[in-house]
Scaffold this active site. Sequence first.
Site, mmCIF file in Angstrom:
data_model
loop_
_atom_site.group_PDB
_atom_site.id
_atom_site.type_symbol
_atom_site.label_atom_id
_atom_site.label_comp_id
_atom_site.label_asym_id
_atom_site.label_seq_id
_atom_site.Cartn_x
_atom_site.Cartn_y
_atom_site.Cartn_z
ATOM 1 N N ARG A 169 11.972 -5.336 5.223
ATOM 2 C CA ARG A 169 11.675 -3.910 4.985
ATOM 3 C C ARG A 169 12.516 -3.001 5.880
ATOM 4 N NH1 ARG A 169 5.642 -1.603 5.566
ATOM 5 N NH2 ARG A 169 5.789 -2.565 7.624
ATOM 6 N N ARG B 87 -10.416 0.196 7.801
ATOM 7 C CA ARG B 87 -9.946 -1.125 8.210
ATOM 8 C C ARG B 87 -11.023 -1.945 8.887
ATOM 9 N NH1 ARG B 87 -4.061 0.000 8.460
ATOM 10 N NH2 ARG B 87 -3.090 -1.958 9.053
ATOM 11 N N ARG C 37 -0.840 -8.945 13.276
ATOM 12 C CA ARG C 37 -1.430 -7.990 12.316
ATOM 13 C C ARG C 37 -2.177 -8.726 11.220
ATOM 14 N NH1 ARG C 37 3.878 -5.095 10.862
ATOM 15 N NH2 ARG C 37 2.667 -4.170 9.175
ATOM 16 N N ARG D 73 10.540 -1.102 11.393
ATOM 17 C CA ARG D 73 9.386 -0.770 12.229
ATOM 18 C C ARG D 73 9.288 -1.752 13.381
ATOM 19 N NH1 ARG D 73 4.284 0.331 8.342
ATOM 20 N NH2 ARG D 73 3.274 -1.049 9.848
ATOM 21 N N LYS E 22 0.827 -1.205 0.000
ATOM 22 C CA LYS E 22 0.000 0.000 0.000
ATOM 23 C C LYS E 22 0.865 1.260 0.000
ATOM 24 C CE LYS E 22 -2.121 -1.236 3.833
ATOM 25 N NZ LYS E 22 -1.408 -2.523 4.097
HETATM 26 P P1 AP5 Z 1 4.826 -1.602 1.903
HETATM 27 O O1 AP5 Z 1 4.490 -0.817 0.691
HETATM 28 O O2 AP5 Z 1 5.540 -0.932 3.013
HETATM 29 O O3 AP5 Z 1 3.527 -2.394 2.411
HETATM 30 P P2 AP5 Z 1 2.242 -1.868 3.179
HETATM 31 O O4 AP5 Z 1 1.051 -2.529 2.566
HETATM 32 O O5 AP5 Z 1 2.238 -0.379 3.257
HETATM 33 O O6 AP5 Z 1 2.510 -2.530 4.591
HETATM 34 P P3 AP5 Z 1 2.317 -1.958 6.058
HETATM 35 O O7 AP5 Z 1 3.085 -2.850 6.971
HETATM 36 O O8 AP5 Z 1 2.627 -0.489 6.125
HETATM 37 O O9 AP5 Z 1 0.763 -2.158 6.233
HETATM 38 P P4 AP5 Z 1 -0.064 -2.188 7.505
HETATM 39 O O10 AP5 Z 1 -1.445 -2.141 6.981
HETATM 40 O O11 AP5 Z 1 0.233 -3.343 8.405
HETATM 41 O O12 AP5 Z 1 0.467 -0.936 8.341
HETATM 42 P P5 AP5 Z 1 -0.116 0.507 8.662
HETATM 43 O O13 AP5 Z 1 1.013 1.428 8.725
HETATM 44 O O14 AP5 Z 1 -1.275 0.825 7.803
HETATM 45 O O15 AP5 Z 1 5.705 -2.865 1.409
HETATM 46 C C1 AP5 Z 1 6.214 -3.805 2.356
HETATM 47 C C2 AP5 Z 1 7.616 -4.239 1.916
HETATM 48 O O16 AP5 Z 1 7.497 -5.017 0.714
HETATM 49 C C3 AP5 Z 1 8.580 -3.090 1.575
HETATM 50 O O17 AP5 Z 1 9.873 -3.467 1.950
HETATM 51 C C4 AP5 Z 1 8.488 -2.960 0.038
HETATM 52 O O18 AP5 Z 1 9.686 -2.471 -0.522
HETATM 53 C C5 AP5 Z 1 8.231 -4.413 -0.357
HETATM 54 N N1 AP5 Z 1 7.377 -4.569 -1.532
HETATM 55 C C6 AP5 Z 1 6.191 -3.933 -1.773
HETATM 56 N N2 AP5 Z 1 5.668 -4.380 -2.932
HETATM 57 C C7 AP5 Z 1 6.527 -5.326 -3.419
HETATM 58 C C8 AP5 Z 1 6.522 -6.173 -4.563
HETATM 59 N N3 AP5 Z 1 5.518 -6.128 -5.458
HETATM 60 N N4 AP5 Z 1 7.541 -7.040 -4.734
HETATM 61 C C9 AP5 Z 1 8.548 -7.096 -3.834
HETATM 62 N N5 AP5 Z 1 8.630 -6.331 -2.721
HETATM 63 C C10 AP5 Z 1 7.616 -5.458 -2.515
HETATM 64 O O19 AP5 Z 1 -0.729 0.282 10.146
HETATM 65 C C11 AP5 Z 1 0.118 0.039 11.242
HETATM 66 C C12 AP5 Z 1 -0.693 -0.004 12.535
HETATM 67 O O20 AP5 Z 1 -1.333 1.268 12.753
HETATM 68 C C13 AP5 Z 1 -1.845 -1.010 12.578
HETATM 69 O O21 AP5 Z 1 -1.391 -2.303 12.936
HETATM 70 C C14 AP5 Z 1 -2.762 -0.387 13.616
HETATM 71 O O22 AP5 Z 1 -2.275 -0.609 14.918
HETATM 72 C C15 AP5 Z 1 -2.648 1.094 13.301
HETATM 73 N N6 AP5 Z 1 -3.628 1.561 12.309
HETATM 74 C C16 AP5 Z 1 -3.347 2.066 11.070
HETATM 75 N N7 AP5 Z 1 -4.459 2.378 10.409
HETATM 76 C C17 AP5 Z 1 -5.493 2.070 11.242
HETATM 77 C C18 AP5 Z 1 -6.903 2.132 11.103
HETATM 78 N N8 AP5 Z 1 -7.478 2.588 9.966
HETATM 79 N N9 AP5 Z 1 -7.655 1.726 12.143
HETATM 80 C C19 AP5 Z 1 -7.095 1.270 13.269
HETATM 81 N N10 AP5 Z 1 -5.770 1.163 13.468
HETATM 82 C C20 AP5 Z 1 -4.965 1.555 12.451
HETATM 83 MG MG MG Z 2 2.385 1.019 4.800
#
Ligand code: AP5
Ligand code: MG
Length: 217
Positions: free
Chosen positions: A128, A88, A172, A161, A13
């Site tokens: 990552r 979410r 997660r 992270r 994402k």
């Molecule tokens: P990356 O692009 O970083 O993936 P991502 O989908 O953004 O993963 P996240 O870990 O950020 O998602 P998340 O939903 O768990 O975390 P968030 O910050 O939203 O890619 C990952 C890796 O893969 C990178 O190294 C990249 O280079 C590599 N990659 C990507 N695509 C690739 C490909 N095609 N091929 C090879 N490599 C690739 O949320 C974190 C926390 O915040 C949650 O757990 C929760 O506690 C809280 N939170 C956030 N939003 C909410 C909400 N709406 N409601 C409640 N709590 C929330």
């Molecule tokens: Mg992310």
Amino acid sequence: MRAVLLGAPGSGKGTHGKRLSEECQVPLISTGDILRQAIAEETRLGLAAKADVQAGRLVADETVLGLIETRVGRPDAAKGFLLDGFPRTVAQADGLAAIMEAGGGHRLDHVLNLVVAADIVVNRLRDRWLCGQCGAIYNLSSKPPKATGTCDVCGSELAQRADDEPATVRARLEVYERETAPLVSYYATRGILRNVDAAGPADQVYAAIRRVVGPSS
Ligand code: AP5
Ligand code: MG
């Protein structure tokens, strides 16, 4: 364009959202990034959210909806936005629809569902590294920085992270399946879900996203 990037942790994402928001000239709004910044700055929001984020649990719907209502009401989001990691839960999706309706009768154009298997995302998150300064995202396997531990873009130090520790990643993924995966049918029913195979190389995935969104939106 008003769109959502939906997908499991590590589905890409942030990676694709950054590129798409720059090309489409709409702000990328990541609730995860907003919460992590609040935690780093030890604001009231950050102190309240810290334990949940670090354990891989969702922060309360009302808290996140409040953040989003404020953020999408800012002038830079008047013509569109790209949401990363929000909504979410079904309650958040209903809340977003109400906020958009009240804010000008808008609706989402696309919900891009990045589909990738759990074993792939576990490996991606293990590898990552992120720039604490500019937010650039690296991967030791698929997108390594030119110099170990240093951001190619701004030269700052890279870090992992806290919630990418394997046990927290598993938590997660469980939360995603239980709380967020129901949004796939929620948005399919509304005719705006677009599934994107996110397992291949990043450029291939991004090309698939552009085919859905269109070249110039
Ligand atoms: P990356 O692009 O970083 O993936 P991502 O989908 O953004 O993963 P996240 O870990 O950020 O998602 P998340 O939903 O768990 O975390 P968030 O910050 O939203 O890619 C990952 C890796 O893969 C990178 O190294 C990249 O280079 C590599 N990659 C990507 N695509 C690739 C490909 N095609 N091929 C090879 N490599 C690739 O949320 C974190 C926390 O915040 C949650 O757990 C929760 O506690 C809280 N939170 C956030 N939003 C909410 C909400 N709406 N409601 C409640 N709590 C929330
Ligand atoms: Mg992310």
